[in-house]
Design a protein around this motif. Structure first.
Motif, mmCIF file in Angstrom:
data_model
loop_
_atom_site.group_PDB
_atom_site.id
_atom_site.type_symbol
_atom_site.label_atom_id
_atom_site.label_comp_id
_atom_site.label_asym_id
_atom_site.label_seq_id
_atom_site.Cartn_x
_atom_site.Cartn_y
_atom_site.Cartn_z
ATOM 1 N N PRO A 253 1.413 5.089 5.833
ATOM 2 C CA PRO A 253 0.421 5.348 4.750
ATOM 3 C C PRO A 253 0.384 6.301 3.971
ATOM 4 C CG PRO A 253 -0.252 3.953 6.649
ATOM 5 C CD PRO A 253 1.475 5.119 6.807
ATOM 6 N N ILE A 254 0.953 7.734 4.773
ATOM 7 C CA ILE A 254 0.457 9.256 3.594
ATOM 8 C C ILE A 254 1.718 8.852 3.273
ATOM 9 C CG2 ILE A 254 2.286 10.309 5.853
ATOM 10 C CD1 ILE A 254 0.078 12.100 5.848
ATOM 11 N N SER A 255 2.812 8.354 2.711
ATOM 12 C CA SER A 255 3.780 8.406 2.161
ATOM 13 C C SER A 255 3.207 7.953 0.216
ATOM 14 C CB SER A 255 5.121 7.495 1.874
ATOM 15 O OG SER A 255 4.729 6.097 2.534
ATOM 16 N N ASN A 256 2.229 7.114 0.621
ATOM 17 C CA ASN A 256 1.420 7.353 -0.799
ATOM 18 C C ASN A 256 1.135 8.256 -1.228
ATOM 19 O OD1 ASN A 256 -0.008 5.002 -1.694
ATOM 20 N ND2 ASN A 256 -1.041 4.147 -0.038
ATOM 21 N N ARG A 257 0.521 10.077 -0.979
ATOM 22 C CA ARG A 257 0.399 10.734 -1.057
ATOM 23 C C ARG A 257 1.435 11.876 -1.783
ATOM 24 N NH1 ARG A 257 -4.118 12.865 0.791
ATOM 25 N NH2 ARG A 257 -3.880 14.065 -0.815
ATOM 26 N N LEU A 258 3.109 10.708 -1.971
ATOM 27 C CA LEU A 258 3.915 11.980 -2.166
ATOM 28 C C LEU A 258 4.029 12.016 -3.923
ATOM 29 C CD1 LEU A 258 7.059 10.257 -0.477
ATOM 30 C CD2 LEU A 258 6.406 12.508 -0.438
ATOM 31 N N HIS A 259 3.148 11.415 -4.514
ATOM 32 C CA HIS A 259 2.721 11.114 -5.786
ATOM 33 C C HIS A 259 2.345 12.538 -5.944
ATOM 34 C CE1 HIS A 259 1.878 9.584 -9.959
ATOM 35 N NE2 HIS A 259 2.719 9.694 -10.438
ATOM 36 N N ASP A 260 1.457 13.124 -5.562
ATOM 37 C CA ASP A 260 0.383 13.829 -5.748
ATOM 38 C C ASP A 260 0.519 15.017 -5.988
ATOM 39 O OD1 ASP A 260 -0.952 11.985 -4.324
ATOM 40 O OD2 ASP A 260 -1.966 13.707 -2.811
ATOM 41 N N ASP A 261 1.652 15.929 -5.931
ATOM 42 C CA ASP A 261 2.379 17.191 -5.927
ATOM 43 C C ASP A 261 3.466 16.825 -7.554
ATOM 44 O OD1 ASP A 261 3.964 19.456 -6.792
ATOM 45 O OD2 ASP A 261 2.553 20.227 -5.201
ATOM 46 N N PRO A 262 3.738 16.956 -8.548
ATOM 47 C CA PRO A 262 4.302 16.576 -9.763
ATOM 48 C C PRO A 262 5.860 17.164 -9.375
ATOM 49 C CG PRO A 262 2.069 17.524 -10.847
ATOM 50 C CD PRO A 262 1.946 17.866 -9.085
ATOM 51 N N MET B 176 15.216 4.387 -8.597
ATOM 52 C CA MET B 176 14.804 5.267 -7.734
ATOM 53 C C MET B 176 14.498 6.044 -9.235
ATOM 54 S SD MET B 176 15.071 5.506 -4.092
ATOM 55 C CE MET B 176 16.535 5.293 -3.639
ATOM 56 N N ALA B 177 15.036 6.443 -9.419
ATOM 57 C CA ALA B 177 15.402 7.657 -10.554
ATOM 58 C C ALA B 177 14.154 7.857 -12.083
ATOM 59 C CB ALA B 177 16.470 8.305 -11.461
ATOM 60 N N ARG B 178 14.050 5.591 -12.341
ATOM 61 C CA ARG B 178 13.107 5.438 -13.271
ATOM 62 C C ARG B 178 12.352 5.622 -12.849
ATOM 63 N NH1 ARG B 178 17.996 1.721 -14.388
ATOM 64 N NH2 ARG B 178 17.105 0.219 -13.028
ATOM 65 N N ALA B 179 11.628 4.873 -11.786
ATOM 66 C CA ALA B 179 10.184 4.887 -10.900
ATOM 67 C C ALA B 179 9.615 6.356 -11.116
ATOM 68 C CB ALA B 179 10.134 4.475 -10.077
ATOM 69 N N ILE B 180 10.051 7.107 -11.101
ATOM 70 C CA ILE B 180 10.194 8.483 -10.697
ATOM 71 C C ILE B 180 9.540 9.490 -12.003
ATOM 72 C CG2 ILE B 180 10.973 11.080 -10.283
ATOM 73 C CD1 ILE B 180 12.258 10.170 -7.836
ATOM 74 N N ALA B 181 10.283 8.921 -12.971
ATOM 75 C CA ALA B 181 10.690 9.304 -14.252
ATOM 76 C C ALA B 181 8.945 8.502 -15.199
ATOM 77 C CB ALA B 181 11.079 9.337 -15.572
ATOM 78 N N ALA B 182 9.142 7.114 -14.830
ATOM 79 C CA ALA B 182 7.861 6.846 -15.203
ATOM 80 C C ALA B 182 6.197 6.395 -14.582
ATOM 81 C CB ALA B 182 7.929 4.759 -15.349
ATOM 82 N N GLY B 183 6.292 7.380 -13.382
ATOM 83 C CA GLY B 183 5.123 7.979 -12.758
ATOM 84 C C GLY B 183 4.468 6.347 -11.854
ATOM 85 N N LEU C 260 4.265 4.822 -8.744
ATOM 86 C CA LEU C 260 4.788 4.895 -6.988
ATOM 87 C C LEU C 260 5.376 4.215 -6.120
ATOM 88 C CD1 LEU C 260 4.691 7.264 -4.640
ATOM 89 C CD2 LEU C 260 2.492 6.693 -4.487
ATOM 90 N N LYS C 261 4.118 2.897 -6.942
ATOM 91 C CA LYS C 261 5.092 1.311 -5.881
ATOM 92 C C LYS C 261 6.331 1.376 -6.380
ATOM 93 C CE LYS C 261 3.578 -3.475 -5.570
ATOM 94 N NZ LYS C 261 5.209 -3.517 -5.445
ATOM 95 N N GLY C 262 6.724 0.966 -7.766
ATOM 96 C CA GLY C 262 7.994 1.147 -7.670
ATOM 97 C C GLY C 262 9.143 1.596 -7.060
ATOM 98 N N TYR C 263 8.872 3.381 -6.670
ATOM 99 C CA TYR C 263 9.426 3.728 -5.434
ATOM 100 C C TYR C 263 9.797 4.061 -4.454
ATOM 101 C CZ TYR C 263 11.475 7.754 -3.901
ATOM 102 O OH TYR C 263 11.921 8.915 -2.720
ATOM 103 N N LEU C 264 8.525 3.638 -3.935
ATOM 104 C CA LEU C 264 8.237 3.021 -2.645
ATOM 105 C C LEU C 264 9.285 2.258 -2.296
ATOM 106 C CD1 LEU C 264 4.911 4.189 -1.894
ATOM 107 C CD2 LEU C 264 6.854 5.615 -1.338
#
Length: 216
Positions: free
Chosen positions: A161-170, A116-123, A125-129
């Motif tokens: 579905p709404i969890s797809n928006r977690l990436h919107d705010d850095p 998850m840490a790597r997915a966040i660093a790489a932006g 979202l799918k990998g994180y979720l």
């Protein structure tokens, strides 16, 4: 018709679409086109149509006249209700699970925390979720209650579905793994109540942002 492992194509199609809704593959308000999904999954329209109607009956999707099947948009009141139930159900499952995890499961959680840490660093979202879902499932399954897990997965359908928006705010995105780090530290101390608090923090912090994206 059954596949090689004895699961019918209709059941497999339903399970796949259910998982896609749960992990936020579709956005709120999105129309789901039967022929597009059928092509992507390599099946005919019929099992897709049946799966979508089954998910609509469960409240995960909605039938809209003249539009077809769509992903529902949540109001803030609906989201608040879902979040309160998640805090109750997932907090309980986390505390129970923390007491029963074996060494292999603990190692899996550590690995997923790094994923998850790597997915966040790489932006990513799918990998994180995907990693986040598995992280929570491993912990919750360890609680030993099939009914509790079933209730949790049902609630996940509503909020996926709404969890797809977690990436919107850095800023929000950068802090998504903080509670997981606290959870892993609590596991190392064998502090099950602290694991529960970490899960509740995880859900609450993400929830405060997602709530702002809901309709009035």
């Amino acid at each position: 018709m059954k596949s090689a492992n004895g699961i019918t194509i209709q059941d497999r199609t339903y399970q796949t679409l259910r998982q896609w809704v749960t992990v936020g593959r579709f956005l709120p308000g999105e129309r789901l086109k039967i022929n597009t999904l059928a092509l992507e999954m390599g099946v005919s329209d019929m099992p897709v149509r049946a799966a979508l109607q089954r998910l609509a009956a469960e409240g995960a999707l909605v039938n809209v006249p003249n539009c077809g099947v769509m992903v529902p948009k949540l109001s803030r009141a609906q989201f608040d209700d879902i979040l309160q139930n998640r805090l109750l159900l997932e907090g309980e499952a986390a505390e129970r699970g923390a007491r029963q995890l074996d060494a292999t499961e603990r190692a899996q959680l550590l690995t997923l925390g790094k994923d998850m840490a790597r997915a966040i660093a790489a932006g990513d979202l799918k990998g994180y979720l995907d990693a986040n879902e598995l992280f929570h499932l491993i912990l919750y399954r360890a609680c030993g209650s099939a009914l509790l897990l079933e209730l949790i997965e049902t609630v996940w359908l509503k909020v996926g579905p709404i969890s797809n928006r977690l990436h919107d705010d850095p800023h929000v995105w950068a802090t998504m793994n903080d509670a997981h780090d606290e959870l892993l530290a609590a596991l190392a101390r064998k502090d099950a109540p602290a694991v529960r608090r970490a899960i509740e923090k995880d859900l609450f912090c993400a929830g405060q942002y997602l709530r702002t994206l809901c309709t009035e």
